[in-house]
Design an enzyme around this catalytic site. Sequence first.
Site, PDB file in Angstrom:
ATOM      1  N   ARG A 181      -2.258 -14.448   1.044  1.00  0.00           N
ATOM      2  CA  ARG A 181      -3.501 -13.676   0.611  1.00  0.00           C
ATOM      3  C   ARG A 181      -4.055 -14.608  -0.348  1.00  0.00           C
ATOM      4  O   ARG A 181      -3.526 -14.753  -1.421  1.00  0.00           O
ATOM      5  CB  ARG A 181      -3.334 -12.305   0.635  1.00  0.00           C
ATOM      6  CG  ARG A 181      -2.860 -11.470   1.697  1.00  0.00           C
ATOM      7  CD  ARG A 181      -2.898 -10.200   1.688  1.00  0.00           C
ATOM      8  NE  ARG A 181      -2.013  -9.442   2.392  1.00  0.00           N
ATOM      9  CZ  ARG A 181      -1.857  -8.175   2.651  1.00  0.00           C
ATOM     10  NH1 ARG A 181      -2.946  -7.571   2.590  1.00  0.00           N
ATOM     11  NH2 ARG A 181      -0.895  -7.570   3.162  1.00  0.00           N
ATOM     12  N   TYR A 183      -2.099  -9.436  15.744  1.00  0.00           N
ATOM     13  CA  TYR A 183      -2.474  -8.210  14.630  1.00  0.00           C
ATOM     14  C   TYR A 183      -3.598  -7.674  14.930  1.00  0.00           C
ATOM     15  O   TYR A 183      -3.939  -6.354  15.142  1.00  0.00           O
ATOM     16  CB  TYR A 183      -2.531  -8.877  13.426  1.00  0.00           C
ATOM     17  CG  TYR A 183      -2.744  -7.982  12.038  1.00  0.00           C
ATOM     18  CD1 TYR A 183      -1.907  -6.787  11.968  1.00  0.00           C
ATOM     19  CD2 TYR A 183      -4.053  -7.939  11.513  1.00  0.00           C
ATOM     20  CE1 TYR A 183      -2.214  -6.006  10.671  1.00  0.00           C
ATOM     21  CE2 TYR A 183      -4.312  -7.136  10.539  1.00  0.00           C
ATOM     22  CZ  TYR A 183      -3.158  -5.919  10.095  1.00  0.00           C
ATOM     23  OH  TYR A 183      -3.594  -5.030   8.993  1.00  0.00           O
ATOM     24  N   THR A 203       5.037  -3.264  17.260  1.00  0.00           N
ATOM     25  CA  THR A 203       5.199  -2.580  16.249  1.00  0.00           C
ATOM     26  C   THR A 203       4.009  -1.807  16.156  1.00  0.00           C
ATOM     27  O   THR A 203       3.881  -0.585  16.101  1.00  0.00           O
ATOM     28  CB  THR A 203       5.355  -3.369  14.726  1.00  0.00           C
ATOM     29  OG1 THR A 203       6.359  -4.167  14.820  1.00  0.00           O
ATOM     30  CG2 THR A 203       5.146  -2.439  13.675  1.00  0.00           C
ATOM     31  N   VAL A 210       0.889  -1.276   0.142  1.00  0.00           N
ATOM     32  CA  VAL A 210      -0.169  -0.063  -0.021  1.00  0.00           C
ATOM     33  C   VAL A 210       0.736   1.282   0.116  1.00  0.00           C
ATOM     34  O   VAL A 210       0.720   2.072  -0.548  1.00  0.00           O
ATOM     35  CB  VAL A 210      -0.934  -0.032   1.265  1.00  0.00           C
ATOM     36  CG1 VAL A 210      -1.904   1.226   1.289  1.00  0.00           C
ATOM     37  CG2 VAL A 210      -2.051  -1.108   0.985  1.00  0.00           C
ATOM     38  N   GLY A 221       3.712  10.729  18.903  1.00  0.00           N
ATOM     39  CA  GLY A 221       4.810  11.580  19.627  1.00  0.00           C
ATOM     40  C   GLY A 221       5.326  12.413  18.728  1.00  0.00           C
ATOM     41  O   GLY A 221       5.343  13.665  18.951  1.00  0.00           O
ATOM     42  N   THR A 274      -7.602  -5.571   0.348  1.00  0.00           N
ATOM     43  CA  THR A 274      -7.029  -4.552  -0.982  1.00  0.00           C
ATOM     44  C   THR A 274      -6.261  -5.662  -1.636  1.00  0.00           C
ATOM     45  O   THR A 274      -5.319  -6.480  -1.238  1.00  0.00           O
ATOM     46  CB  THR A 274      -6.615  -3.555  -0.392  1.00  0.00           C
ATOM     47  OG1 THR A 274      -7.548  -2.708   0.448  1.00  0.00           O
ATOM     48  CG2 THR A 274      -5.801  -2.567  -1.434  1.00  0.00           C
ATOM     49  N   THR A 320       8.950  -6.544   5.600  1.00  0.00           N
ATOM     50  CA  THR A 320       7.950  -7.106   4.322  1.00  0.00           C
ATOM     51  C   THR A 320       7.856  -6.224   2.915  1.00  0.00           C
ATOM     52  O   THR A 320       7.450  -6.603   2.014  1.00  0.00           O
ATOM     53  CB  THR A 320       6.344  -7.258   4.722  1.00  0.00           C
ATOM     54  OG1 THR A 320       5.944  -6.045   5.287  1.00  0.00           O
ATOM     55  CG2 THR A 320       6.242  -8.392   5.757  1.00  0.00           C
TER      56      THR A 320
END
Length: 433
Positions: A294, A253, A200, A122, A210, A283, A145
């Site tokens: 996927r 996740y 993450t 993306v 921040g 997507t 990734t």
Amino acid sequence: MPSTSPVKVLDKSGQEIVSVGFDRFGFNSEVPIDALRSLYLRSHYVVTSTSDKVDGDSLDPDAEEQQHAKFTKGLSAYQSKSIFYPEDNSISYTTLARFPPVKLLAPSQRKRVLVTGGAGFVGSHLVDRLMLLGHDVTVLDNFFTGSRTTVSHWVGHPNFELVRHDVVEPFMIECDQIYHLACPASPPHYQFNPVKTVKTSFMGTLNMLGLAKRTKARFLISSTSEVYGDPEVHPQPEDYWGHVNPIGDRACYDEGKRVAETLTYGYQRQDGVDVRVARIFNTYGPRMNPYDGRVVSNFIVQALKGEDLTVYGDGTQTRSFQYIHDLIDGLICLMNSDESRPVNIGNGDEFTIGEFAELVREIVEKVQSEAGDRPSRRVQIIYKTLPNDDPQKRRPDTSRAKESLKWQPRWTVRMGLEEMVRYYKAKMAEGSL
């Protein structure tokens, strides 16, 4: 004979798509579709040598241009001419001789944009759009990734900077907008190291919020439809709180993104940070990792290789799929709008996985036929056991996006799939898939 006529893209109403994006909320995100397609449909080293490694003189430039004219439409001057040598599976890289033209914006219009995870699927499409629009873009990525090749065509451009950095560690920069996309998003990747995935989502979001607080930048986080878990409400509106297993295989996740949203709104309430939350539904598009597990990339790669398509479960579970350009339109609209509530960005067209497998098979056969490739046999569809916690239904209620952003998907699943099949087919031809 393979077809060399330009490939037209038609939207859901049958109109040809010549540009993507909108001039909306004081931010013009429109770019010609040909300029974008030239960055991803033509690979970085598709030129295949037919002789020994000398200087590439053995290449037929006319044949090369004819092959890609249907995608680039005169934009090939802005493409790298790296050469692939099939005899020993090696590549001679070149850098771009010239960058694609980008808009020349007045300093008052030009935004300093930070994109975390900008070398991912993306992120790289968002970077392409923002660069063509003339903004200053900094990409932050640790390449877990993501891949440098997705944005390498911008390296060296005065408006572009690529930084190898993990968002779990603090990062200092001056910026106006932050698109926080950094997080592995496919089950094989985020389950590879579940603790790192949660870290993450939490620490990365904490650090970027921040930064937004310090620089007074507007902050957009890419959340996910996974915050709804295996939903008991269908389709899923933004005020549905979800049905998530907090200790399951996917929890690192799902719950990571849920706590990232909590943190985002904590900063909004406590410190007045200007935030946006995009809940992204399935997507697909060019640059998706073909081996990330996927369903779209799995089916296309299997069909192109002549392998049987693997459907998990009985094929009756449903998914809705949106094409990458629709998502980028939605993200940019949301970033520049006044909507600070969570917004679903997805396509309401729902398919069973079984129907979707048949559609992919049909489109792969069409593209192969146009290219003059005749497979030795027709691929079959086979069924296997469903993984744990795999949701049965997933479809967005996009009413809020339509009302607040005036956004709705334009690309049909068929047109998007056809473009993605062409991309993967080119990657296979150049030896990188």
